[in-house]
Scaffold this motif. Structure first.
Motif, PDB file in Angstrom:
ATOM      1  N   ARG A   1       0.686  -1.270   0.013  1.00 26.14           N
ATOM      2  CA  ARG A   1       0.236   0.203   0.080  1.00 26.14           C
ATOM      3  C   ARG A   1       0.679   0.884  -0.239  1.00 26.14           C
ATOM      4  NH1 ARG A   1      -2.798   0.001   4.608  1.00 26.14           N
ATOM      5  NH2 ARG A   1      -3.123   1.547   4.898  1.00 26.14           N
ATOM      6  N   GLN A   2       1.587   0.972   0.905  1.00 22.64           N
ATOM      7  CA  GLN A   2       2.782   2.181   0.530  1.00 22.64           C
ATOM      8  C   GLN A   2       3.600   2.749  -0.429  1.00 22.64           C
ATOM      9  OE1 GLN A   2       5.276   1.634   4.365  1.00 22.64           O
ATOM     10  NE2 GLN A   2       3.437   1.299   5.866  1.00 22.64           N
ATOM     11  N   ILE A   3       4.200   1.127  -1.318  1.00 31.40           N
ATOM     12  CA  ILE A   3       4.619   1.758  -2.414  1.00 31.40           C
ATOM     13  C   ILE A   3       3.926   2.034  -3.426  1.00 31.40           C
ATOM     14  CG2 ILE A   3       5.648   0.291  -3.992  1.00 31.40           C
ATOM     15  CD1 ILE A   3       7.502  -1.377  -2.016  1.00 31.40           C
ATOM     16  N   SER A   4       2.365   1.592  -3.526  1.00 32.76           N
ATOM     17  CA  SER A   4       2.006   1.453  -4.850  1.00 32.76           C
ATOM     18  C   SER A   4       1.361   3.054  -4.674  1.00 32.76           C
ATOM     19  CB  SER A   4       0.980   0.841  -4.551  1.00 32.76           C
ATOM     20  OG  SER A   4       0.172   1.178  -3.724  1.00 32.76           O
TER      21      SER A   4
ATOM     22  N   ALA B   1       5.797 -12.480 -15.632  1.00 32.68           N
ATOM     23  CA  ALA B   1       6.336 -11.241 -14.808  1.00 32.68           C
ATOM     24  C   ALA B   1       5.570 -10.255 -13.819  1.00 32.68           C
ATOM     25  CB  ALA B   1       7.779 -10.727 -15.166  1.00 32.68           C
ATOM     26  N   VAL B   2       5.430 -10.573 -11.948  1.00 34.73           N
ATOM     27  CA  VAL B   2       4.993  -9.601 -11.742  1.00 34.73           C
ATOM     28  C   VAL B   2       4.844  -8.519 -12.068  1.00 34.73           C
ATOM     29  CG1 VAL B   2       4.610  -8.600  -9.502  1.00 34.73           C
ATOM     30  CG2 VAL B   2       5.188 -11.380  -9.322  1.00 34.73           C
ATOM     31  N   SER B   3       6.200  -7.388 -13.155  1.00 26.92           N
ATOM     32  CA  SER B   3       6.108  -6.397 -12.941  1.00 26.92           C
ATOM     33  C   SER B   3       5.470  -6.080 -14.249  1.00 26.92           C
ATOM     34  CB  SER B   3       8.011  -5.890 -13.411  1.00 26.92           C
ATOM     35  OG  SER B   3       8.845  -6.899 -14.102  1.00 26.92           O
ATOM     36  N   ARG B   4       5.611  -6.799 -15.099  1.00 29.49           N
ATOM     37  CA  ARG B   4       4.401  -6.836 -16.118  1.00 29.49           C
ATOM     38  C   ARG B   4       3.466  -6.659 -15.918  1.00 29.49           C
ATOM     39  NH1 ARG B   4       3.153  -4.759 -21.176  1.00 29.49           N
ATOM     40  NH2 ARG B   4       1.969  -6.341 -22.120  1.00 29.49           N
ATOM     41  N   ALA B   5       3.123  -7.587 -14.709  1.00 32.37           N
ATOM     42  CA  ALA B   5       1.447  -7.681 -14.118  1.00 32.37           C
ATOM     43  C   ALA B   5       1.153  -6.198 -13.918  1.00 32.37           C
ATOM     44  CB  ALA B   5       1.026  -7.791 -13.339  1.00 32.37           C
ATOM     45  N   VAL B   6       1.825  -5.704 -13.053  1.00 35.27           N
ATOM     46  CA  VAL B   6       1.756  -4.531 -12.317  1.00 35.27           C
ATOM     47  C   VAL B   6       1.604  -3.425 -13.621  1.00 35.27           C
ATOM     48  CG1 VAL B   6       3.137  -2.305 -11.313  1.00 35.27           C
ATOM     49  CG2 VAL B   6       2.718  -4.541 -10.866  1.00 35.27           C
ATOM     50  N   VAL B   7       2.243  -3.442 -15.010  1.00 37.44           N
ATOM     51  CA  VAL B   7       2.227  -2.419 -15.706  1.00 37.44           C
ATOM     52  C   VAL B   7       1.041  -2.590 -16.747  1.00 37.44           C
ATOM     53  CG1 VAL B   7       3.082  -2.129 -17.791  1.00 37.44           C
ATOM     54  CG2 VAL B   7       4.350  -2.237 -16.079  1.00 37.44           C
ATOM     55  N   LEU B   8       0.929  -3.536 -16.683  1.00 31.50           N
ATOM     56  CA  LEU B   8      -0.424  -4.150 -17.203  1.00 31.50           C
ATOM     57  C   LEU B   8      -1.877  -3.893 -16.099  1.00 31.50           C
ATOM     58  CD1 LEU B   8      -1.245  -5.815 -19.989  1.00 31.50           C
ATOM     59  CD2 LEU B   8      -1.845  -7.969 -18.595  1.00 31.50           C
ATOM     60  N   ILE B   9      -1.751  -3.618 -15.502  1.00 34.00           N
ATOM     61  CA  ILE B   9      -3.420  -3.904 -14.341  1.00 34.00           C
ATOM     62  C   ILE B   9      -3.254  -2.379 -13.897  1.00 34.00           C
ATOM     63  CG2 ILE B   9      -4.736  -5.132 -12.357  1.00 34.00           C
ATOM     64  CD1 ILE B   9      -3.342  -7.259 -13.015  1.00 34.00           C
ATOM     65  N   GLY B  10      -2.047  -1.795 -13.664  1.00 34.99           N
ATOM     66  CA  GLY B  10      -1.526  -0.525 -12.878  1.00 34.99           C
ATOM     67  C   GLY B  10      -1.669  -1.033 -11.424  1.00 34.99           C
ATOM     68  N   PHE B  11      -1.263   0.582 -10.965  1.00 38.88           N
ATOM     69  CA  PHE B  11      -0.057   0.109  -9.478  1.00 38.88           C
ATOM     70  C   PHE B  11      -2.145  -0.170  -8.338  1.00 38.88           C
ATOM     71  CE2 PHE B  11       3.510   1.101 -11.538  1.00 38.88           C
ATOM     72  CZ  PHE B  11       4.228   1.828 -10.396  1.00 38.88           C
ATOM     73  N   GLU B  12      -2.992   1.076  -8.227  1.00 38.15           N
ATOM     74  CA  GLU B  12      -4.062   1.174  -7.940  1.00 38.15           C
ATOM     75  C   GLU B  12      -4.599  -0.341  -7.898  1.00 38.15           C
ATOM     76  OE1 GLU B  12      -3.363   3.551 -10.162  1.00 38.15           O
ATOM     77  OE2 GLU B  12      -2.397   5.074  -8.349  1.00 38.15           O
ATOM     78  N   ARG B  13      -5.301  -1.214  -9.008  1.00 39.22           N
ATOM     79  CA  ARG B  13      -5.458  -2.181  -9.030  1.00 39.22           C
ATOM     80  C   ARG B  13      -4.838  -3.252  -8.645  1.00 39.22           C
ATOM     81  NH1 ARG B  13      -9.927  -3.269 -13.755  1.00 39.22           N
ATOM     82  NH2 ARG B  13     -10.850  -3.875 -11.914  1.00 39.22           N
TER      83      ARG B  13
ATOM     84  N   MET C   1      -5.267  -6.572  -1.480  1.00 39.72           N
ATOM     85  CA  MET C   1      -5.702  -7.095  -0.521  1.00 39.72           C
ATOM     86  C   MET C   1      -6.805  -7.758  -0.419  1.00 39.72           C
ATOM     87  SD  MET C   1      -5.663  -4.386   1.603  1.00 39.72           S
ATOM     88  CE  MET C   1      -5.077  -3.336   1.774  1.00 39.72           C
ATOM     89  N   THR C   2      -7.598  -7.918  -2.036  1.00 37.52           N
ATOM     90  CA  THR C   2      -8.606  -9.113  -1.890  1.00 37.52           C
ATOM     91  C   THR C   2      -8.767 -10.225  -1.948  1.00 37.52           C
ATOM     92  OG1 THR C   2      -9.591  -7.183  -3.478  1.00 37.52           O
ATOM     93  CG2 THR C   2     -10.463  -9.750  -3.078  1.00 37.52           C
ATOM     94  N   LEU C   3      -7.507 -10.662  -1.942  1.00 37.26           N
ATOM     95  CA  LEU C   3      -6.518 -12.128  -2.366  1.00 37.26           C
ATOM     96  C   LEU C   3      -6.331 -12.451  -0.274  1.00 37.26           C
ATOM     97  CD1 LEU C   3      -4.751 -12.048  -5.530  1.00 37.26           C
ATOM     98  CD2 LEU C   3      -6.701 -13.368  -5.160  1.00 37.26           C
TER      99      LEU C   3
ATOM    100  N   GLY D   1      -4.813   1.170  10.069  1.00 31.36           N
ATOM    101  CA  GLY D   1      -3.538   2.369  10.039  1.00 31.36           C
ATOM    102  C   GLY D   1      -4.621   2.892   8.316  1.00 31.36           C
ATOM    103  N   PHE D   2      -5.520   2.531   8.242  1.00 37.10           N
ATOM    104  CA  PHE D   2      -6.435   2.843   6.563  1.00 37.10           C
ATOM    105  C   PHE D   2      -6.835   4.160   6.731  1.00 37.10           C
ATOM    106  CE2 PHE D   2      -6.478  -1.418   6.134  1.00 37.10           C
ATOM    107  CZ  PHE D   2      -6.780  -1.959   5.121  1.00 37.10           C
ATOM    108  N   ALA D   3      -6.848   5.392   4.969  1.00 35.69           N
ATOM    109  CA  ALA D   3      -6.915   6.599   5.035  1.00 35.69           C
ATOM    110  C   ALA D   3      -7.913   7.071   5.719  1.00 35.69           C
ATOM    111  CB  ALA D   3      -6.700   6.606   3.916  1.00 35.69           C
ATOM    112  N   LYS D   4      -8.161   8.645   6.107  1.00 31.19           N
ATOM    113  CA  LYS D   4      -9.085   8.207   6.819  1.00 31.19           C
ATOM    114  C   LYS D   4     -10.447   8.639   5.852  1.00 31.19           C
ATOM    115  CE  LYS D   4     -10.683  12.920   9.254  1.00 31.19           C
ATOM    116  NZ  LYS D   4     -10.246  14.575   9.564  1.00 31.19           N
ATOM    117  N   SER D   5      -9.930   8.923   5.026  1.00 33.50           N
ATOM    118  CA  SER D   5     -11.726   8.985   4.020  1.00 33.50           C
ATOM    119  C   SER D   5     -12.275   7.915   3.308  1.00 33.50           C
ATOM    120  CB  SER D   5     -10.879   9.285   2.285  1.00 33.50           C
ATOM    121  OG  SER D   5     -10.033   8.728   1.626  1.00 33.50           O
TER     122      SER D   5
END
Length: 525
Positions: free
Chosen positions: A33-36, A78-90, A96-98, A202-206
């Motif tokens: 969460r912090q990195i993304s 590769a996980v790095s490819r998955a990050v690029v393909l899907i996006g940081f937030e997703r 979180m879901t898994l 420690g989740f965001a206030k929003s």
């Protein structure tokens, strides 16, 4: 009530401590969460954080290769490819879901935890889709709010299973509302418990402010109030569809549908469509999430609301049909696996038999024609390669002509492999011959290879994958060994390449010994 609620909270925390540091909000997820959320983070940094959890990595790659996220169809390894393909937030939200599912998987019978986890994933996905139409600024945050909206109930079912079963029994009796039962048993509502937990974690206030009871929603910002309307509206509609919330007046479903429609600025029909699409999409990938189809199927029964019953009936029919298809698919996959194992065993037996033949030929220093004929036969018989050809080089090295062939659909190969060095379309094959290199094309249908391989060759021979290697004797190339699969077959497998190379090397050895002993005969005799 405040004292009772505090007692409940203390019991929950005590059970969480006893059960250990649940991985859903462990250091791995917090780090992700912090990195993304950092503007300085690249794909590799996030990938490294994910890969520290092998189980999460495996599940994430499965989802990254599903039709929901991988529209291009190219396999993501590769996980790095998955990050690029899907996006940081997703990626963050998928993690979180898994982890939520992994952490709170049902350990106590009768608590229906898996049903609650299915509801959480459905709520998250639907809320995200609704948020797009509603003009929410951060739709991925809406996803998290939707995922965590039912967290309080999940945690109670997981940590206090006896109490939760008693609450379900009271709900079934229908004497009190579900909210009233929560107040009596816990001293507060599930949503309040969930909010207090995520605030501690420690989740965001929003996000914390979105998880409020109705009477406290007015204390939030406009975006937080909109998020609350969306996630609570989706949650309540799924409660109706899955008959966890009873119809009292028969109008509850319509009222919730109307409220969500107004909040999202969508027609009611579109809202119902999005609800159904979320269920169908989860059905396609539910096993990758570690959940069962059974928990996704709503019960079909009369609720007193015809519109609700029609929605439930359609979803149940679709999900039952898909479940049957999945069962048939598994049976097919098991049968296919058994066939592949038998085929691999047959190939291995053929390979051993031909290796014995090659050893005998080496020992007796057999002439080149016998060695080459056995080599071609062996490759075709011991692998899934369908066509194998030995092309003899001319004495001046300016010709290549097919001499020995094994397999199916050989006419195009016999016709094509009568090559002259001077012909531009022959350049690739003479280049391999001259350089002494092996060419492996696992997928000849790949766009890159379609542009690089000779056009006449592709049109006439039509391979799906191919291997070409020069056959060298005493440092001189005497010809090319070619093998392929026809255009309707699969890709060249690693096992195919190993078999090809093994018999190529055996042939080279046999021909070297034959030549040194003087027993060799001219190849064109």
């Amino acid at each position: 009530m405040a004292l009772k609620y505090q007692e409940t909270l203390n019991r929950v925390y005590a059970q969480l401590d006893r059960l250990g540091d649940l991985p859903v909000f462990s250091a791995t997820v917090n780090h992700i969460r912090q990195i993304s959320s950092s503007s300085d983070t690249d794909a590799m940094s996030l990938a490294i954080a994910v890969m520290k959890d092998p189980n999460l990595t495996t599940k994430l790659l499965r989802l990254a290769n599903s039709s929901e996220f991988n529209r291009g169809g190219t396999k993501v390894t590769a996980v790095s490819r998955a990050v690029v393909l899907i996006g940081f937030e997703r990626i963050r939200n998928l993690c979180m879901t898994l982890k939520l599912i992994e952490s709170f998987g049902e350990k106590e019978p009768g608590t229906q935890v898996e049903d609650l986890l299915v509801a959480a994933v459905l709520n998250a996905a639907t809320a995200r889709d609704m948020a797009i139409s509603a003009g929410v600024l951060d739709i991925e945050e809406t996803y998290i709010c939707g995922l965590l909206f039912g967290l309080g109930e999940i945690v109670v079912a997981f940590t206090l299973p006896e109490l939760y079963r008693e609450m379900l029994q009271q709900r079934k009796q229908g004497l009190y509302s579900w909210t009233c039962i929560q107040q009596q048993a816990l001293g507060g509502q599930f949503v309040t418990l969930g909010r207090d937990l995520i605030q501690t974690w420690g989740f965001a206030k929003s996000v914390v402010n979105t998880l409020r009871t109705e009477e406290l929603v007015g204390q939030s910002s406009a975006q937080e109030q909109l998020n609350h309307k969306i996630v609570s509206g989706c949650y309540e509609l799924f409660e109706q569809i899955y008959h966890r919330s009873e119809q009292v007046t028969g109008e509850e479903y319509n009222q919730q549908l109307s409220a969500l429609s107004e909040a999202c600025r969508l027609p009611e029909e579109r809202v119902e469509t999005l609800l159904g699409e979320s269920v169908r999409l989860l059905c396609e990938h539910i096993e990758e999430y570690g959940l069962s189809h059974k928990s996704l199927i709503p019960p079909v029964k009369a609720s007193g609301n015809e519109q609700l019953d029609e929605v439930t009936r359609k979803l149940a029919f679709y999900l039952h049909s898909r479940q049957d298809q999945q069962k048939q698919k598994k049976v097919y996959e098991v049968e296919k696996h058994h066939e592949e194992q038998k085929r691999a065993l047959d190939f291995a037996q053929q390979q051993l038999a031909y290796l014995d033949k090659m050893s005998a030929l080496i020992n007796e220093k057999a002439a080149a024609p016998r060695v080459l004929a056995t080599c071609v036969e062996a490759i075709e018989a011991s692998s899934s390669l369908e066509r194998v050809v030995f092309c003899l080089a001319g004495q001046k090295g300016d010709q290549l002509k097919a001499k020995l062939l094994e397999g199916v659909q050989l006419e195009p190969l016999l016709s094509y492999f009568d090559l002259e060095r001077s012909h531009p379309q022959s350049r690739l094959f003479f280049h391999i011959l001259d350089r002494g290199v092996t060419l492996l094309v696992a997928d000849a249908r790949d766009v890159g290879w379609q542009q690089r391989l000779p056009l006449e060759f592709l049109q006439q021979v039509r391979p799906s994958g191919l291997i070409i290697a020069p056959l060298m004797v005493a440092g001189k190339a005497i010809g090319l060994l070619y093998a392929d699969k026809t255009e309707d077959s699969g890709l060249i497998e690693d096992s195919d390449f190993r078999v090809f190379n093994q018999f190529l090397l055996q042939s080279r050895l046999a021909l070297e010994l034959s030549k040194s002993s003087g027993a060799d005969k001219p190849l064109n005799t």
